[in-house]
Design a protein around this motif. Structure first.
Motif, PDB file in Angstrom:
ATOM      1  N   THR A  38       2.366   6.572  -0.502  1.00 15.82           N
ATOM      2  CA  THR A  38       1.344   5.551  -0.612  1.00 15.82           C
ATOM      3  C   THR A  38       0.802   5.245   0.773  1.00 15.82           C
ATOM      4  O   THR A  38       1.478   4.632   1.592  1.00 15.82           O
ATOM      5  CB  THR A  38       1.925   4.265  -1.236  1.00 15.82           C
ATOM      6  OG1 THR A  38       2.513   4.581  -2.480  1.00 15.82           O
ATOM      7  CG2 THR A  38       0.849   3.222  -1.425  1.00 15.82           C
ATOM      8  N   ASP A  39      -0.416   5.695   1.028  1.00 16.68           N
ATOM      9  CA  ASP A  39      -1.038   5.460   2.324  1.00 16.68           C
ATOM     10  C   ASP A  39      -1.427   3.994   2.413  1.00 16.68           C
ATOM     11  O   ASP A  39      -1.919   3.403   1.458  1.00 16.68           O
ATOM     12  CB  ASP A  39      -2.265   6.347   2.481  1.00 16.68           C
ATOM     13  CG  ASP A  39      -2.788   6.378   3.891  1.00 16.68           C
ATOM     14  OD1 ASP A  39      -2.035   6.021   4.823  1.00 16.68           O
ATOM     15  OD2 ASP A  39      -3.947   6.767   4.073  1.00 16.68           O
ATOM     16  N   ARG A  40      -1.162   3.404   3.549  1.00 17.01           N
ATOM     17  CA  ARG A  40      -1.534   2.009   3.764  1.00 17.01           C
ATOM     18  C   ARG A  40      -1.986   1.846   5.201  1.00 17.01           C
ATOM     19  O   ARG A  40      -1.691   2.664   6.057  1.00 17.01           O
ATOM     20  CB  ARG A  40      -0.382   1.072   3.457  1.00 17.01           C
ATOM     21  CG  ARG A  40       0.808   1.265   4.351  1.00 17.01           C
ATOM     22  CD  ARG A  40       1.966   0.331   3.995  1.00 17.01           C
ATOM     23  NE  ARG A  40       3.123   0.601   4.802  1.00 17.01           N
ATOM     24  CZ  ARG A  40       3.271   0.243   6.069  1.00 17.01           C
ATOM     25  NH1 ARG A  40       2.318  -0.421   6.664  1.00 17.01           N
ATOM     26  NH2 ARG A  40       4.358   0.529   6.744  1.00 17.01           N
ATOM     27  N   ASP A  42      -1.765  -0.482   8.443  1.00 20.06           N
ATOM     28  CA  ASP A  42      -0.975  -1.536   9.079  1.00 20.06           C
ATOM     29  C   ASP A  42      -1.842  -2.198  10.141  1.00 20.06           C
ATOM     30  O   ASP A  42      -2.031  -1.656  11.225  1.00 20.06           O
ATOM     31  CB  ASP A  42       0.299  -0.946   9.689  1.00 20.06           C
ATOM     32  CG  ASP A  42       1.261  -2.011  10.184  1.00 20.06           C
ATOM     33  OD1 ASP A  42       0.780  -3.076  10.616  1.00 20.06           O
ATOM     34  OD2 ASP A  42       2.469  -1.767  10.140  1.00 20.06           O
ATOM     35  N   ILE A 102      -8.987   2.959   3.029  1.00 18.93           N
ATOM     36  CA  ILE A 102      -7.986   2.979   4.097  1.00 18.93           C
ATOM     37  C   ILE A 102      -8.356   4.012   5.161  1.00 18.93           C
ATOM     38  O   ILE A 102      -8.310   3.732   6.357  1.00 18.93           O
ATOM     39  CB  ILE A 102      -6.584   3.232   3.527  1.00 18.93           C
ATOM     40  CG1 ILE A 102      -6.156   2.019   2.707  1.00 18.93           C
ATOM     41  CG2 ILE A 102      -5.581   3.514   4.626  1.00 18.93           C
ATOM     42  CD1 ILE A 102      -4.878   2.199   1.937  1.00 18.93           C
TER      43      ILE A 102
END
Length: 138
Positions: A38-40, A42, A102
């Protein structure tokens, strides 16, 4: 006497900046790297990397008055290489999927860091490439 005071100030300021300068390249890599699974995004890492690029730009402008030349040269090169790699990767990901918010935000942050590290003209070229990918969706 003034030379001693100036030398002491230079040493003190350089000692305060050195740890932050050492963290710039790793921060840029961590902030702009795509996450597996799951790309997020930060935002704390992005802010730290962007702030580091501002520190790097400030040190560049005042490097003659600081005792950080060797560290600056190494960091300047590492950050440049990291930004070139991450901008290219994120631009390719964005071209493949311009709807990925994202990747788009990560690309925008990388372009801002590129503007600080390289120059405004290069960042403008990257912004136009991003806009071109946006237009293909419309």
């Amino acid at each position: 006497r003034w030379a001693t005071v100036a030398g002491g100030l230079t040493t003190t300021v350089s000692a305060l900046i050195e740890p932050r300068l050492r963290d710039v390249a790793p921060d840029v890599n961590r902030a702009l790297r795509r996450r597996d699974g799951t790309d997020r995004l930060d935002s704390d890492l992005l802010l730290s990397a962007l702030n580091g690029c501002y520190v790097l730009a400030a040190v560049r402008e005042s490097r003659d008055s600081l005792a950080l030349n060797a560290l600056f040269d190494q960091t300047w090169q590492q950050v440049g290489q990291a930004l070139e790699m991450h901008v290219q990767r994120n631009l390719e990901l964005y071209r493949a999927n311009p709807m990925d918010r994202i990747v788009g935000e990560r690309l925008d942050a990388a372009i801002k860091m590129t503007e600080l590290r390289f120059n405004t003209e290069y960042a403008d070229v990257l912004r136009r490439a991003r806009e071109s990918a946006d237009r293909r969706v419309m």
